[in-house]
Design an enzyme around this catalytic site. Sequence first.
Site, PDB file in Angstrom:
ATOM      1  N   TYR A  50       0.848  -1.188   0.000  1.00 27.85           N
ATOM      2  CA  TYR A  50       0.000   0.000   0.000  1.00 27.85           C
ATOM      3  C   TYR A  50       0.884   1.239   0.000  1.00 27.85           C
ATOM      4  O   TYR A  50       1.464   1.611   1.015  1.00 27.85           O
ATOM      5  CB  TYR A  50      -0.927   0.015   1.209  1.00 27.85           C
ATOM      6  CG  TYR A  50      -1.858  -1.171   1.314  1.00 27.85           C
ATOM      7  CD1 TYR A  50      -2.059  -2.031   0.238  1.00 27.85           C
ATOM      8  CD2 TYR A  50      -2.533  -1.444   2.500  1.00 27.85           C
ATOM      9  CE1 TYR A  50      -2.908  -3.120   0.346  1.00 27.85           C
ATOM     10  CE2 TYR A  50      -3.394  -2.519   2.609  1.00 27.85           C
ATOM     11  CZ  TYR A  50      -3.574  -3.361   1.531  1.00 27.85           C
ATOM     12  OH  TYR A  50      -4.412  -4.450   1.639  1.00 27.85           O
ATOM     13  N   PRO A  89     -15.015  -5.736   2.266  1.00 25.95           N
ATOM     14  CA  PRO A  89     -16.291  -6.114   2.903  1.00 25.95           C
ATOM     15  C   PRO A  89     -17.461  -5.240   2.473  1.00 25.95           C
ATOM     16  O   PRO A  89     -18.609  -5.631   2.662  1.00 25.95           O
ATOM     17  CB  PRO A  89     -16.000  -5.953   4.399  1.00 25.95           C
ATOM     18  CG  PRO A  89     -14.920  -4.917   4.462  1.00 25.95           C
ATOM     19  CD  PRO A  89     -14.063  -5.184   3.259  1.00 25.95           C
ATOM     20  N   GLY A  97     -17.783  -4.169  -0.735  1.00 24.07           N
ATOM     21  CA  GLY A  97     -17.859  -4.254  -2.180  1.00 24.07           C
ATOM     22  C   GLY A  97     -16.933  -3.279  -2.869  1.00 24.07           C
ATOM     23  O   GLY A  97     -15.802  -3.044  -2.434  1.00 24.07           O
TER      24      GLY A  97
END
Length: 295
Positions: A74, A219, A221
């Site tokens: 990240y 979680p 979408g």
Amino acid sequence: MNHRQTTTHPLQRPAHLSGTIELGDLRVHRLGYGAIRLTGPGTWGDPADRDGAIAVLRRAVELGMDFIDTAEAYGPFTNEELIRDALHPYDGIVVATKGGGVRPGPGQWEAVGLPEFIRQGVETSLRRLGVDCLDLYQLHRIDPRVPLADTLGAVKELQEAGKIRHIGLSEVDIADIQAAREIVEIVSVQNHYNLATRHWDHVLGHCEQQGIAFIPWGPLGSGDLSTFGTFTHIEGLADHTTAQIALAWLLQHSPVMLPIPGTATPHRLQENAHAAAIKLSNEQYQRLTERSGPA
């Protein structure tokens, strides 16, 4: 890291209403925070508002989210540094990171499971997070070009050296979990899973049987929640947001579920935390479950 747990009123830390789960000898509340959104476009570089991102991380902890998920990918690297600047020395917080890949550019990522690469990644994650031992190190993806025994052999050596406390996997099937457990103890699995995307139902079931925490990434979408449609037709749910209902369903769906919704917006963070207080009726839960189905 220091893992002192404190007791406060649930209205002050609503995420504590999610209950707890054990990651080896670490206990965390079942609604965590995923820091992936605190980067630039394509999960590349710093967020546009770095001070705002630090404030979101600190607020997540204030709301009771004591499990923070990140990865060396990240940024790359900048997300771990951001977490250190915001939360070090992590009093009462478990920080989980992931490693085992390279980032050629924004939106690009490639698994690398070479033992020397794994060792280097762990050492640099330790420095960026400012710790001597990683609470939870998750293999971001299995590299099909490198024997799993070689990759996890390096992880095991690092664990034995006191640089990794617990080990997890990401985006794996049951056979991968079983093969990995012949080499190391696995305390968590992080796969793509939500109300509308249930391809990994069988892996979730396996984790339940084996007492392994299941950390659903994505979680909520795609982020705009359009894949979930609307729940306003279900009696009793009109006062809750789609995100809250999706998180409440995950928490009720399995006792080993540890959702890590991510957001860079303070009011969305607040909404997500309060999802832990929602208790779906049997009828509501069944209607949501039937509506989604394995995908």
